[in-house]
Every structure is written in structure tokens, then in C-alpha cells.
Scaffold this motif. Structure first.
Motif, PDB file in Angstrom:
ATOM      1  N   THR A  30      36.875  43.778  42.535  1.00 50.96           N
ATOM      2  CA  THR A  30      35.520  43.058  42.380  1.00 50.96           C
ATOM      3  C   THR A  30      34.073  43.805  41.617  1.00 50.96           C
ATOM      4  OG1 THR A  30      35.807  42.474  44.475  1.00 50.96           O
ATOM      5  CG2 THR A  30      33.468  42.546  44.404  1.00 50.96           C
ATOM      6  N   MET A 162      30.357  37.461  45.005  1.00 44.10           N
ATOM      7  CA  MET A 162      31.323  38.178  44.244  1.00 44.10           C
ATOM      8  C   MET A 162      31.791  39.257  46.260  1.00 44.10           C
ATOM      9  SD  MET A 162      31.961  38.475  40.955  1.00 44.10           S
ATOM     10  CE  MET A 162      32.002  37.382  40.238  1.00 44.10           C
ATOM     11  N   GLY A 166      35.199  39.107  47.040  1.00 42.65           N
ATOM     12  CA  GLY A 166      35.882  40.509  47.279  1.00 42.65           C
ATOM     13  C   GLY A 166      36.808  41.255  48.347  1.00 42.65           C
TER      14      GLY A 166
END
Length: 208
Positions: A30, A162, A166
Motif C-alpha cells: 500500500t 489506498m 490496502g
């Protein structure tokens, strides 16, 4: 200070209560995806039919150590490679690289302690907790359906993407993830290939 996207993601993964990073299974990938997103936004890399290409502007030096290291590897590569390749390659060292820079910039510090008074360990402490607070607030504000996507900065949209792709469950738990899915897809529509590449990396790792 100018906080990079990778640094903001790192701060999101930090738990003030536990005084350590959580949601670490995909954190390295990530962080690398975040650094790639920054490089793309800065015009230092571009998409070339699904592969990463360094641009003519690559002489610039990113302020983020992780982004700079990634750009160096991309430029030195003997051929263009898919986005997923660069998100995965070397991801085990990404967390340490971002953490070391934040320590050097006096955003975080470490202190020694003993668990149960016996086992030695280290706690991570925030010197500038307002930076994590700002990142967390930006993510939640971005997810509010009343805010038109067109008025959200690509920087905050990328941060939210993200955190979602992630699987940073320290800030987005199961219920929040389910509620956020549709909104995140809207945000990702303007972010290019990185969020989808990260999603594929996470999916492949979860399937093994």
C-alpha cells in the motif's frame, strides 16, 4: 511540512492506543502504491498500455524517500513493467523506509519498554499527532456522500483509495468498508491505474 501520500498512509496505519502500526499484512504494498500515485501525479511516471514508463521529467527528485527509491528502480529497469510489479517488488522494505524518514523529520519517535516487565520491545510515539488527525479527518470527509466527488482533491481521494484497497482496517473496519465501497469506486475513477493495481495485488495475496 509537506507530507507525502505514502507518509499519510503510514500515519493512518498507526494506532495511538496500541502505539504501533496495525493492518500490516498489505501495508508495504500500500505504501508503494501510494508512492507510485505521487510519482504519477508529479508527472514523473506515466501509464503506457498498462505498464509504467518514466517520463522526460524524471530528473526531478521526489521529497519522499520511498518514491525516490521506486523511481530509481523504474528508470534503471531493462523494460517497462506492469504497475502491479512495482507495487509488489521490494514492498517488505517500504514500511521501514517511510518510518525512517518520518523519524528523521521528527514526526515519530521510538521508546524502549518491556512487555510484562520482561520482554524488551519498542513503542512508536507521534511527535506531531495533528498530522495523523488531519489524514484521518481528510479520509472521513472524503467518504461523506454529501460532498461532490468533483470537489475533492486528488490527494485526498488517493488517500482514501489506498486506505480502502490496502485494507487498513485500523481506520476502515468491516462495516465501514462495506458502506464505503461505492463511494471509493467513484473516487478511483479519476485516479488512474494505481488503485486497481493495488486491489489486484491484495486480492492475489489474500487468495494464497
Amino acid at each position: 511540512m509537506n507530507v507525502s501520500l505514502a507518509q499519510r498512509v503510514f500515519l493512518l496505519a498507526y494506532s495511538p492506543e496500541k502505539r504501533r502500526l496495525l493492518s500490516r499484512r498489505h501495508l508495504g504494498s500500500t505504501l508503494q502504491a501510494a508512492a507510485m500515485q505521487d510519482l504519477r501525479e508529479q508527472g514523473l511516471i506515466a501509464d503506457d498500455d498498462g505498464k509504467v514508463r518514466a517520463t522526460a521529467a524524471r530528473g526531478a527528485t521526489p521529497g519522499c524517500d520511498l518514491a525516490a527509491a521506486l523511481l530509481t528502480r523504474i528508470v534503471a529497469s531493462d523494460r517497462a513493467r506492469p504497475w502491479r510489479h512495482w507495487i509488489k517488488k521490494g514492498d517488505r522494505g517500504a514500511t521501514g523506509l517511510v518510518g525512517d524518514q518520518l523519524k528523521r523529520e521528527r514526526v515519530i519517535r521510538f521508546e524502549s519498554h518491556r512487555f510484562l516487565g520482561i520482554v524488551p520491545g519498542h513503542r512508536m510515539l507521534l511527535r506531531q499527532p495533528q498530522l495523523r488527525g488531519a489524514a484521518t479527518q481528510a479520509m472521513w470527509d472524503t467518504l461523506k456522500p454529501v460532498r461532490p466527488v468533483a470537489r475533492i482533491s486528488s490527494r485526498d481521494a488517493a488517500l482514501t483509495a489506498m486506505a480502502y484497497e490496502g485494507e487498513l482496517r485500523v481506520v476502515l473496519g468491516g462495516r465501514e468498508r462495506r458502506a464505503a465501497k461505492g463511494r471509493v469506486r467513484e473516487l478511483e475513477a479519476g485516479l488512474g491505474p494505481v488503485p486497481d493495481a493495488l486491489r489486484r495485488v491484495v486480492r492475489d495475496r489474500n487468495s494464497t
